[in-house]
Design a protein around this motif. Structure first.
Motif, PDB file in Angstrom:
ATOM      1  N   ASP A 141      -5.129   1.501  17.947  1.00 31.70           N
ATOM      2  CA  ASP A 141      -4.142   2.732  17.836  1.00 31.70           C
ATOM      3  C   ASP A 141      -5.135   3.515  16.058  1.00 31.70           C
ATOM      4  O   ASP A 141      -5.454   2.752  15.443  1.00 31.70           O
ATOM      5  N   VAL A 142      -4.446   4.390  15.875  1.00 36.34           N
ATOM      6  CA  VAL A 142      -4.510   4.966  14.761  1.00 36.34           C
ATOM      7  C   VAL A 142      -2.839   5.807  14.029  1.00 36.34           C
ATOM      8  O   VAL A 142      -2.633   6.464  15.154  1.00 36.34           O
ATOM      9  N   TYR A 143      -3.940   5.687  13.044  1.00 41.22           N
ATOM     10  CA  TYR A 143      -2.654   6.253  12.928  1.00 41.22           C
ATOM     11  C   TYR A 143      -3.140   7.430  11.579  1.00 41.22           C
ATOM     12  O   TYR A 143      -3.740   7.276  10.085  1.00 41.22           O
ATOM     13  N   VAL A 144      -2.330   8.393  11.248  1.00 40.53           N
ATOM     14  CA  VAL A 144      -2.791   9.829  10.620  1.00 40.53           C
ATOM     15  C   VAL A 144      -0.906  10.064   9.875  1.00 40.53           C
ATOM     16  O   VAL A 144      -0.413  10.512  10.128  1.00 40.53           O
ATOM     17  N   LYS A 145      -1.829  10.403   8.625  1.00 40.96           N
ATOM     18  CA  LYS A 145      -0.529  11.371   6.700  1.00 40.96           C
ATOM     19  C   LYS A 145      -0.845  12.513   7.590  1.00 40.96           C
ATOM     20  O   LYS A 145      -2.089  13.473   6.890  1.00 40.96           O
ATOM     21  N   GLN A 146      -0.106  13.448   7.657  1.00 38.01           N
ATOM     22  CA  GLN A 146      -0.414  15.234   7.695  1.00 38.01           C
ATOM     23  C   GLN A 146      -0.115  15.620   6.444  1.00 38.01           C
ATOM     24  O   GLN A 146       0.924  15.789   5.684  1.00 38.01           O
ATOM     25  N   VAL A 147      -1.027  16.236   5.924  1.00 37.36           N
ATOM     26  CA  VAL A 147      -1.095  16.281   3.986  1.00 37.36           C
ATOM     27  C   VAL A 147      -0.215  17.482   4.940  1.00 37.36           C
ATOM     28  O   VAL A 147      -0.106  18.323   3.041  1.00 37.36           O
ATOM     29  N   ASN A 148      -0.594  18.864   5.503  1.00 35.71           N
ATOM     30  CA  ASN A 148      -0.076  20.242   5.589  1.00 35.71           C
ATOM     31  C   ASN A 148      -0.117  20.458   7.033  1.00 35.71           C
ATOM     32  O   ASN A 148       0.125  20.027   7.940  1.00 35.71           O
TER      33      ASN A 148
END
Length: 124
Positions: free
Chosen positions: A105-112
């Motif tokens: 599982d991969v979790y990423v945060k959208q910065v822009n």
């Protein structure tokens, strides 16, 4: 002769227009697409795996079993077949990838609008 010149100019204008539309579409659509999100996420994961920095591996591991798995991987191991956007949870986008034949599982945060930051990985 005038007809040949006119046809040449028309072809040149059409070619420039088509190339311009292609680059405009690529630069305005691709950076916000699922494909771009998956590509940039895969690159970030591969950089972390190549560096083998224990602190960074611990930071991105959701739990101890994930950390131990990542720590034991050979240096040349790469993430592959990262999915596109699968959903979101607590403000983080969820994707999946394969590392050394294991689903993660991969979790990423959208910065822009076109940048994502790897937050954490977890063995499935």
């Amino acid at each position: 002769m005038k007809t040949l010149k006119r046809v040449s100019i028309t072809i040149l204008v059409l070619t420039v227009t088509v190339v311009g539309v292609y680059f405009w579409a690529y630069n305005s659509i691709y950076p916000t697409s699922e494909v771009h999100e998956a590509d940039t996420t895969t690159s970030q994961i591969n950089r972390v795996l190549a560096n083998k920095n224990s602190d960074k591996l611990k930071e991105i591991s959701q739990n101890d079993s994930t950390y131990k798995f990542l720590k034991k991987l050979p240096v040349r191991t790469k993430a592959g077949r990262t999915s596109g956007y699968q959903g979101s949870e607590n403000g983080l986008d969820y994707l999946c990838t394969i590392i050394n034949h294991k689903s993660m599982d991969v979790y990423v945060k959208q910065v822009n609008s076109s940048t994502w930051k790897l937050k954490y990985l977890a063995l499935q």
